[in-house]
Write a protein that holds these residues in place. Structure first.
Motif, PDB file in Angstrom:
ATOM      1  N   VAL A 171       0.857  -1.180   0.000  1.00  0.00           N
ATOM      2  CA  VAL A 171       0.000   0.000   0.000  1.00  0.00           C
ATOM      3  C   VAL A 171       0.893   1.229   0.000  1.00  0.00           C
ATOM      4  CG1 VAL A 171      -1.862   1.230   1.168  1.00  0.00           C
ATOM      5  CG2 VAL A 171      -1.747  -1.274   1.300  1.00  0.00           C
ATOM      6  N   LEU A 172       0.749   2.072  -1.015  1.00  0.00           N
ATOM      7  CA  LEU A 172       1.533   3.291  -1.106  1.00  0.00           C
ATOM      8  C   LEU A 172       0.978   4.352  -0.151  1.00  0.00           C
ATOM      9  CD1 LEU A 172       2.209   1.704  -3.767  1.00  0.00           C
ATOM     10  CD2 LEU A 172       2.587   3.932  -4.830  1.00  0.00           C
ATOM     11  N   PRO A 173       1.756   5.382   0.167  1.00  0.00           N
ATOM     12  CA  PRO A 173       1.288   6.419   1.089  1.00  0.00           C
ATOM     13  C   PRO A 173      -0.023   7.093   0.675  1.00  0.00           C
ATOM     14  CG  PRO A 173       3.652   6.587   0.817  1.00  0.00           C
ATOM     15  CD  PRO A 173       3.184   5.557  -0.167  1.00  0.00           C
ATOM     16  N   ASN A 174      -0.320   7.138  -0.627  1.00  0.00           N
ATOM     17  CA  ASN A 174      -1.572   7.766  -1.083  1.00  0.00           C
ATOM     18  C   ASN A 174      -2.751   6.805  -1.081  1.00  0.00           C
ATOM     19  OD1 ASN A 174      -1.020   6.139  -3.272  1.00  0.00           O
ATOM     20  ND2 ASN A 174      -0.996   7.794  -4.792  1.00  0.00           N
ATOM     21  N   VAL A 176      -3.080   3.913  -2.748  1.00  0.00           N
ATOM     22  CA  VAL A 176      -3.114   2.994  -3.888  1.00  0.00           C
ATOM     23  C   VAL A 176      -2.380   1.714  -3.513  1.00  0.00           C
ATOM     24  CG1 VAL A 176      -2.201   2.603  -6.222  1.00  0.00           C
ATOM     25  CG2 VAL A 176      -3.378   4.736  -5.681  1.00  0.00           C
ATOM     26  N   THR A 177      -2.924   0.577  -3.920  1.00  0.00           N
ATOM     27  CA  THR A 177      -2.340  -0.725  -3.605  1.00  0.00           C
ATOM     28  C   THR A 177      -1.824  -1.403  -4.865  1.00  0.00           C
ATOM     29  OG1 THR A 177      -3.800  -1.015  -1.698  1.00  0.00           O
ATOM     30  CG2 THR A 177      -2.810  -2.998  -2.606  1.00  0.00           C
ATOM     31  N   VAL A 178      -0.687  -2.042  -4.743  1.00  0.00           N
ATOM     32  CA  VAL A 178      -0.129  -2.912  -5.778  1.00  0.00           C
ATOM     33  C   VAL A 178      -0.072  -4.320  -5.201  1.00  0.00           C
ATOM     34  CG1 VAL A 178       1.905  -3.465  -7.172  1.00  0.00           C
ATOM     35  CG2 VAL A 178       1.211  -1.081  -6.871  1.00  0.00           C
ATOM     36  N   GLY A 179      -0.566  -5.309  -5.955  1.00  0.00           N
ATOM     37  CA  GLY A 179      -0.549  -6.684  -5.498  1.00  0.00           C
ATOM     38  C   GLY A 179       0.052  -7.605  -6.536  1.00  0.00           C
ATOM     39  N   ALA A 258       7.772  -3.840 -15.557  1.00  0.00           N
ATOM     40  CA  ALA A 258       8.514  -3.556 -14.330  1.00  0.00           C
ATOM     41  C   ALA A 258       8.485  -4.737 -13.370  1.00  0.00           C
ATOM     42  CB  ALA A 258       7.939  -2.312 -13.655  1.00  0.00           C
ATOM     43  N   ALA A 259       7.361  -5.454 -13.322  1.00  0.00           N
ATOM     44  CA  ALA A 259       7.241  -6.583 -12.397  1.00  0.00           C
ATOM     45  C   ALA A 259       8.220  -7.700 -12.729  1.00  0.00           C
ATOM     46  CB  ALA A 259       5.813  -7.116 -12.408  1.00  0.00           C
ATOM     47  N   ALA A 301       8.475   0.696  -9.444  1.00  0.00           N
ATOM     48  CA  ALA A 301       9.405   0.162  -8.451  1.00  0.00           C
ATOM     49  C   ALA A 301       8.697  -0.818  -7.520  1.00  0.00           C
ATOM     50  CB  ALA A 301      10.022   1.312  -7.651  1.00  0.00           C
ATOM     51  N   VAL A 302       7.523  -0.457  -7.057  1.00  0.00           N
ATOM     52  CA  VAL A 302       6.780  -1.311  -6.129  1.00  0.00           C
ATOM     53  C   VAL A 302       6.293  -2.578  -6.827  1.00  0.00           C
ATOM     54  CG1 VAL A 302       4.657  -1.427  -4.758  1.00  0.00           C
ATOM     55  CG2 VAL A 302       6.156   0.542  -4.551  1.00  0.00           C
TER      56      VAL A 302
END
Length: 334
Positions: A171-174, A176-179, A258-259, A301-302
Protein backbone atom coordinates in the motif's frame (compact mmCIF):
# COMPACT_ATOMS: atom_id res chain seq x y z
CA UNK A 1 4.19 7.62 6.01
CA UNK A 2 5.93 4.67 4.36
CA UNK A 3 4.59 1.96 2.08
CA UNK A 4 3.47 -1.18 3.89
CA UNK A 5 1.86 -4.54 3.22
CA UNK A 6 -1.91 -4.64 2.91
CA UNK A 7 -4.14 -6.25 5.55
CA UNK A 8 -4.08 -9.69 3.87
CA UNK A 9 -0.70 -9.31 2.15
CA UNK A 10 -2.41 -10.82 -0.89
CA UNK A 11 -3.25 -9.53 -4.35
CA UNK A 12 -6.86 -9.28 -3.15
CA UNK A 13 -5.84 -6.21 -1.13
CA UNK A 14 -6.15 -4.52 -4.54
CA UNK A 15 -9.73 -3.28 -4.51
CA UNK A 16 -11.94 -5.18 -6.93
CA UNK A 17 -10.11 -8.51 -7.21
CA UNK A 18 -10.86 -12.06 -6.08
CA UNK A 19 -8.85 -15.30 -6.44
CA UNK A 20 -9.81 -18.97 -6.48
CA UNK A 21 -7.74 -22.17 -6.46
CA UNK A 22 -8.33 -25.77 -7.42
CA UNK A 23 -5.86 -28.65 -7.41
CA UNK A 24 -5.45 -32.41 -7.61
CA UNK A 25 -2.87 -33.63 -5.09
CA UNK A 26 -2.33 -36.98 -6.84
CA UNK A 27 -1.80 -35.18 -10.12
CA UNK A 28 0.44 -32.66 -8.32
CA UNK A 29 -0.99 -29.84 -10.36
CA UNK A 30 -3.68 -27.21 -10.23
CA UNK A 31 -5.22 -23.96 -11.40
CA UNK A 32 -5.50 -20.41 -10.04
CA UNK A 33 -8.07 -17.94 -11.36
CA UNK A 34 -8.21 -14.20 -10.75
CA UNK A 35 -11.52 -12.43 -11.46
CA UNK A 36 -12.16 -8.68 -11.15
CA UNK A 37 -15.50 -7.48 -9.80
CA UNK A 38 -15.84 -5.43 -12.99
CA UNK A 39 -14.06 -5.84 -16.34
CA UNK A 40 -10.53 -4.48 -15.88
CA UNK A 41 -7.76 -3.10 -18.05
CA UNK A 42 -5.07 -5.73 -18.59
CA UNK A 43 -1.85 -6.33 -20.51
CA UNK A 44 0.99 -8.85 -20.66
CA UNK A 45 4.76 -9.03 -20.94
CA UNK A 46 6.61 -12.25 -21.84
CA UNK A 47 10.36 -12.43 -21.24
CA UNK A 48 10.94 -16.18 -20.94
CA UNK A 49 11.96 -18.25 -23.93
CA UNK A 50 9.28 -20.95 -23.67
CA UNK A 51 5.86 -19.43 -22.96
CA UNK A 52 2.49 -21.14 -23.24
CA UNK A 53 -0.48 -18.78 -23.50
CA UNK A 54 -4.06 -18.18 -24.59
CA UNK A 55 -5.72 -14.87 -25.62
CA UNK A 56 -2.59 -12.82 -25.01
CA UNK A 57 -2.61 -11.17 -28.46
CA UNK A 58 -5.82 -9.39 -27.46
CA UNK A 59 -3.90 -7.71 -24.64
CA UNK A 60 -1.61 -5.69 -26.92
CA UNK A 61 -2.27 -1.97 -26.33
CA UNK A 62 -3.10 -1.36 -30.00
CA UNK A 63 -5.75 -4.10 -30.18
CA UNK A 64 -9.48 -3.63 -29.74
CA UNK A 65 -10.35 -5.30 -26.44
CA UNK A 66 -9.61 -2.86 -23.61
CA UNK A 67 -11.01 -4.70 -20.59
CA UNK A 68 -10.81 -8.32 -19.49
CA UNK A 69 -12.94 -10.56 -17.34
CA UNK A 70 -10.38 -12.82 -15.68
CA UNK A 71 -6.88 -14.30 -15.77
CA UNK A 72 -5.86 -17.94 -15.44
CA UNK A 73 -2.60 -19.43 -14.20
CA UNK A 74 -2.32 -23.19 -14.64
CA UNK A 75 -0.02 -26.13 -14.29
CA UNK A 76 -0.03 -28.92 -16.86
CA UNK A 77 2.18 -27.47 -19.58
CA UNK A 78 0.19 -27.06 -22.83
CA UNK A 79 -2.55 -29.34 -21.46
CA UNK A 80 -3.25 -26.71 -18.81
CA UNK A 81 -4.53 -24.22 -21.37
CA UNK A 82 -7.84 -26.10 -21.09
CA UNK A 83 -8.25 -24.44 -17.67
CA UNK A 84 -9.27 -21.19 -19.34
CA UNK A 85 -12.22 -22.95 -20.99
CA UNK A 86 -13.49 -24.08 -17.59
CA UNK A 87 -13.04 -20.63 -16.07
CA UNK A 88 -14.77 -19.09 -19.09
CA UNK A 89 -17.72 -21.46 -18.67
CA UNK A 90 -18.08 -20.47 -15.01
CA UNK A 91 -18.04 -16.78 -15.91
CA UNK A 92 -20.55 -17.18 -18.71
CA UNK A 93 -22.78 -19.08 -16.29
CA UNK A 94 -22.73 -15.96 -14.09
CA UNK A 95 -23.45 -13.57 -16.96
CA UNK A 96 -19.88 -12.24 -17.15
CA UNK A 97 -18.49 -11.25 -20.55
CA UNK A 98 -18.71 -8.98 -23.56
CA UNK A 99 -22.10 -8.80 -25.26
CA UNK A 100 -21.53 -9.71 -28.93
CA UNK A 101 -24.52 -10.14 -31.26
CA UNK A 102 -26.67 -11.44 -28.42
CA UNK A 103 -23.98 -13.73 -27.00
CA UNK A 104 -22.00 -13.37 -23.77
CA UNK A 105 -18.25 -13.92 -24.32
CA UNK A 106 -15.87 -13.79 -21.33
CA UNK A 107 -12.35 -12.81 -22.41
CA UNK A 108 -9.98 -14.81 -20.19
CA UNK A 109 -6.25 -14.82 -21.03
CA UNK A 110 -4.24 -17.70 -19.58
CA UNK A 111 -0.66 -18.86 -19.07
CA UNK A 112 0.74 -22.25 -18.13
CA UNK A 113 3.81 -23.69 -16.43
CA UNK A 114 5.53 -27.06 -16.85
CA UNK A 115 4.92 -29.40 -13.89
CA UNK A 116 4.68 -32.77 -15.63
CA UNK A 117 7.93 -34.19 -14.20
CA UNK A 118 7.22 -33.64 -10.50
CA UNK A 119 6.25 -37.11 -9.26
CA UNK A 120 2.51 -36.74 -9.76
CA UNK A 121 0.27 -39.22 -11.57
CA UNK A 122 -0.33 -37.77 -15.04
CA UNK A 123 -2.20 -40.82 -16.36
CA UNK A 124 -5.47 -38.88 -16.74
CA UNK A 125 -6.89 -40.80 -19.70
CA UNK A 126 -8.16 -39.23 -22.90
CA UNK A 127 -8.74 -35.66 -21.69
CA UNK A 128 -6.71 -33.76 -19.08
CA UNK A 129 -8.59 -32.50 -15.99
CA UNK A 130 -7.69 -28.83 -16.29
CA UNK A 131 -11.00 -27.63 -17.75
CA UNK A 132 -12.81 -28.93 -14.66
CA UNK A 133 -10.23 -27.44 -12.30
CA UNK A 134 -10.52 -24.11 -14.10
CA UNK A 135 -14.28 -24.19 -13.54
CA UNK A 136 -13.85 -25.09 -9.86
CA UNK A 137 -11.29 -22.35 -9.28
CA UNK A 138 -13.48 -19.71 -10.95
CA UNK A 139 -16.48 -20.76 -8.87
CA UNK A 140 -14.49 -20.56 -5.61
CA UNK A 141 -13.03 -17.04 -5.89
CA UNK A 142 -12.85 -14.94 -2.75
CA UNK A 143 -10.69 -12.45 -0.88
CA UNK A 144 -8.75 -15.04 1.13
CA UNK A 145 -6.82 -17.94 -0.38
CA UNK A 146 -3.95 -20.23 0.49
CA UNK A 147 -0.30 -19.96 -0.52
CA UNK A 148 2.38 -22.54 -1.21
CA UNK A 149 1.35 -25.93 -2.57
CA UNK A 150 -2.07 -24.89 -3.83
CA UNK A 151 -3.66 -23.89 -7.14
CA UNK A 152 -1.24 -23.39 -10.00
CA UNK A 153 1.64 -23.76 -7.52
CA UNK A 154 0.65 -27.26 -6.36
CA UNK A 155 3.36 -29.07 -8.31
CA UNK A 156 5.79 -26.21 -8.88
CA UNK A 157 9.52 -26.75 -8.37
CA UNK A 158 12.63 -24.59 -8.19
CA UNK A 159 16.30 -25.60 -8.30
CA UNK A 160 16.39 -28.00 -5.35
CA UNK A 161 13.22 -26.91 -3.51
CA UNK A 162 9.49 -27.08 -4.05
CA UNK A 163 8.01 -23.94 -5.56
CA UNK A 164 4.44 -22.83 -5.08
CA UNK A 165 1.81 -20.15 -5.29
CA UNK A 166 2.77 -16.80 -3.80
CA UNK A 167 1.15 -13.44 -3.25
CA UNK A 168 1.99 -10.11 -1.62
CA UNK A 169 0.72 -6.54 -1.54
CA UNK A 170 2.06 -3.04 -1.00
CA UNK A 171 0.00 0.00 0.00
CA UNK A 172 1.53 3.29 -1.11
CA UNK A 173 1.29 6.42 1.09
CA UNK A 174 -1.57 7.77 -1.08
CA UNK A 175 -3.64 4.61 -0.50
CA UNK A 176 -3.11 2.99 -3.89
CA UNK A 177 -2.34 -0.73 -3.60
CA UNK A 178 -0.13 -2.91 -5.78
CA UNK A 179 -0.55 -6.68 -5.50
CA UNK A 180 1.29 -9.67 -6.97
CA UNK A 181 0.15 -13.24 -7.57
CA UNK A 182 2.65 -15.79 -8.87
CA UNK A 183 3.15 -19.48 -9.53
CA UNK A 184 6.88 -19.88 -8.96
CA UNK A 185 8.29 -22.78 -10.99
CA UNK A 186 11.65 -21.54 -12.30
CA UNK A 187 14.62 -23.49 -13.59
CA UNK A 188 16.74 -21.36 -11.27
CA UNK A 189 17.01 -20.95 -7.50
CA UNK A 190 15.23 -18.56 -5.12
CA UNK A 191 17.81 -18.96 -2.32
CA UNK A 192 21.44 -17.86 -2.21
CA UNK A 193 23.86 -20.74 -2.80
CA UNK A 194 23.39 -23.50 -0.23
CA UNK A 195 21.93 -21.14 2.36
CA UNK A 196 18.35 -20.61 3.51
CA UNK A 197 18.48 -16.90 2.61
CA UNK A 198 16.11 -15.71 -0.09
CA UNK A 199 17.38 -13.55 -2.94
CA UNK A 200 14.31 -11.37 -2.30
CA UNK A 201 15.33 -10.62 1.30
CA UNK A 202 16.08 -6.88 0.81
CA UNK A 203 12.40 -6.31 0.01
CA UNK A 204 10.86 -8.39 2.81
CA UNK A 205 8.17 -6.71 4.93
CA UNK A 206 7.25 -7.76 8.46
CA UNK A 207 9.13 -11.11 8.38
CA UNK A 208 6.70 -12.38 5.74
CA UNK A 209 9.06 -15.17 4.66
CA UNK A 210 10.95 -15.81 7.87
CA UNK A 211 12.85 -12.57 8.43
CA UNK A 212 16.26 -14.15 7.81
CA UNK A 213 17.71 -11.23 5.86
CA UNK A 214 20.84 -11.53 3.78
CA UNK A 215 23.86 -13.64 4.81
CA UNK A 216 27.05 -11.96 5.95
CA UNK A 217 29.37 -12.57 4.31
CA UNK A 218 27.69 -13.45 1.04
CA UNK A 219 28.36 -17.17 0.42
CA UNK A 220 31.12 -17.98 -2.04
CA UNK A 221 28.73 -20.10 -4.12
CA UNK A 222 25.98 -17.46 -4.38
CA UNK A 223 26.67 -16.79 -8.06
CA UNK A 224 26.87 -20.47 -8.97
CA UNK A 225 24.28 -21.28 -11.63
CA UNK A 226 21.86 -23.97 -10.43
CA UNK A 227 19.06 -25.52 -12.46
CA UNK A 228 16.47 -28.02 -11.30
CA UNK A 229 17.13 -29.89 -14.54
CA UNK A 230 18.49 -29.21 -18.00
CA UNK A 231 15.49 -29.65 -20.28
CA UNK A 232 13.81 -27.76 -23.08
CA UNK A 233 10.70 -25.75 -22.18
CA UNK A 234 10.52 -27.37 -18.76
CA UNK A 235 9.93 -24.63 -16.22
CA UNK A 236 8.25 -21.17 -16.08
CA UNK A 237 7.24 -18.60 -13.50
CA UNK A 238 3.90 -16.96 -14.32
CA UNK A 239 2.29 -14.13 -12.43
CA UNK A 240 -0.05 -11.16 -12.19
CA UNK A 241 0.77 -7.65 -11.03
CA UNK A 242 -2.29 -5.54 -10.26
CA UNK A 243 -3.23 -2.12 -8.93
CA UNK A 244 -6.41 -0.25 -8.06
CA UNK A 245 -5.10 2.94 -9.69
CA UNK A 246 -6.59 4.07 -13.01
CA UNK A 247 -4.20 3.02 -15.80
CA UNK A 248 -4.37 2.86 -19.57
CA UNK A 249 -3.64 -0.39 -21.34
CA UNK A 250 -0.14 0.86 -22.23
CA UNK A 251 0.56 1.90 -18.63
CA UNK A 252 -0.65 -1.50 -17.44
CA UNK A 253 1.80 -3.16 -19.80
CA UNK A 254 4.57 -0.95 -18.36
CA UNK A 255 3.58 -2.23 -14.90
CA UNK A 256 3.94 -5.82 -16.16
CA UNK A 257 7.34 -4.99 -17.66
CA UNK A 258 8.51 -3.56 -14.33
CA UNK A 259 7.24 -6.58 -12.40
CA UNK A 260 9.67 -8.79 -14.33
CA UNK A 261 12.43 -7.06 -12.37
CA UNK A 262 10.91 -8.83 -9.37
CA UNK A 263 11.75 -12.13 -11.06
CA UNK A 264 15.35 -11.00 -11.46
CA UNK A 265 15.51 -9.87 -7.80
CA UNK A 266 14.25 -13.21 -6.48
CA UNK A 267 15.36 -15.93 -8.92
CA UNK A 268 18.87 -16.74 -10.18
CA UNK A 269 18.94 -17.14 -13.10
CA UNK A 270 15.62 -15.90 -14.51
CA UNK A 271 14.21 -15.51 -18.03
CA UNK A 272 16.19 -18.46 -19.42
CA UNK A 273 15.44 -20.17 -22.76
CA UNK A 274 13.78 -23.00 -20.77
CA UNK A 275 11.50 -20.70 -18.75
CA UNK A 276 8.28 -19.27 -20.16
CA UNK A 277 8.36 -16.33 -17.74
CA UNK A 278 5.29 -14.12 -18.09
CA UNK A 279 3.57 -11.35 -16.13
CA UNK A 280 0.00 -10.20 -16.66
CA UNK A 281 -0.76 -6.64 -15.59
CA UNK A 282 -4.22 -5.56 -14.40
CA UNK A 283 -5.66 -2.22 -13.27
CA UNK A 284 -9.10 -2.17 -11.63
CA UNK A 285 -9.32 1.62 -11.27
CA UNK A 286 -11.29 1.12 -8.05
CA UNK A 287 -9.35 3.86 -6.17
CA UNK A 288 -10.17 6.38 -8.95
CA UNK A 289 -6.65 7.81 -8.70
CA UNK A 290 -4.96 8.67 -12.01
CA UNK A 291 -1.18 8.57 -11.45
CA UNK A 292 1.09 11.34 -12.67
CA UNK A 293 4.59 10.55 -13.96
CA UNK A 294 6.31 10.50 -10.54
CA UNK A 295 3.65 8.15 -9.20
CA UNK A 296 4.08 5.86 -12.22
CA UNK A 297 7.76 5.67 -11.28
CA UNK A 298 6.79 4.56 -7.77
CA UNK A 299 4.27 2.03 -9.12
CA UNK A 300 6.95 0.50 -11.34
CA UNK A 301 9.41 0.16 -8.45
CA UNK A 302 6.78 -1.31 -6.13
CA UNK A 303 5.63 -3.72 -8.87
CA UNK A 304 9.13 -5.22 -8.85
CA UNK A 305 9.53 -5.41 -5.07
CA UNK A 306 6.04 -6.83 -4.52
CA UNK A 307 6.58 -9.53 -7.14
CA UNK A 308 9.93 -10.48 -5.60
CA UNK A 309 8.27 -10.87 -2.20
CA UNK A 310 5.46 -12.97 -3.67
CA UNK A 311 7.97 -15.36 -5.26
CA UNK A 312 9.80 -15.87 -1.95
CA UNK A 313 6.48 -16.42 -0.16
CA UNK A 314 5.51 -19.05 -2.75
CA UNK A 315 8.52 -21.15 -1.78
CA UNK A 316 8.40 -20.33 1.94
CA UNK A 317 4.83 -21.60 2.31
CA UNK A 318 5.20 -24.80 0.23
CA UNK A 319 4.17 -27.98 2.05
CA UNK A 320 5.40 -31.57 1.61
CA UNK A 321 3.38 -34.26 -0.13
CA UNK A 322 3.79 -37.91 -1.08
CA UNK A 323 6.22 -38.64 -3.92
CA UNK A 324 7.77 -35.16 -3.94
CA UNK A 325 10.98 -35.01 -5.94
CA UNK A 326 12.38 -32.04 -3.95
CA UNK A 327 12.01 -31.00 -0.30
CA UNK A 328 10.18 -27.86 0.80
CA UNK A 329 12.09 -24.88 2.15
CA UNK A 330 10.83 -25.70 5.67
CA UNK A 331 11.92 -29.34 5.38
CA UNK A 332 15.42 -28.39 4.32
CA UNK A 333 15.96 -25.32 6.49
CA UNK A 334 13.10 -24.97 8.96
Amino acid sequence: MKSHAGPRNLITDVAGLKVGNAQDDQLKSGVTVLIPDKPAVAAVQVLGGAPGTRETDAMAPHNTVQEFHGLVLSGGSAFGLDAASGAQAAMREQGIGIEVAGHRVPVVPAAILFDLANGGNKDWGLYPPYREMGYQAARSVGLDFGLGSVGAGTGALTAGLKGGLGSASTVLPNGVTVGALVAANPLGSVTMGDTHHFWASPFELEDEFGGHGLPSPVPADAAQIRYKYHALNAATTIGVIATDAVLTKAETKRLAVAAHDGFVRSIWPAHTPGDGDLVFGMATGAKEIVPDFPMMMDLAAVAASTMARAIARAVYFATPAKDDVFPTWSQRFG
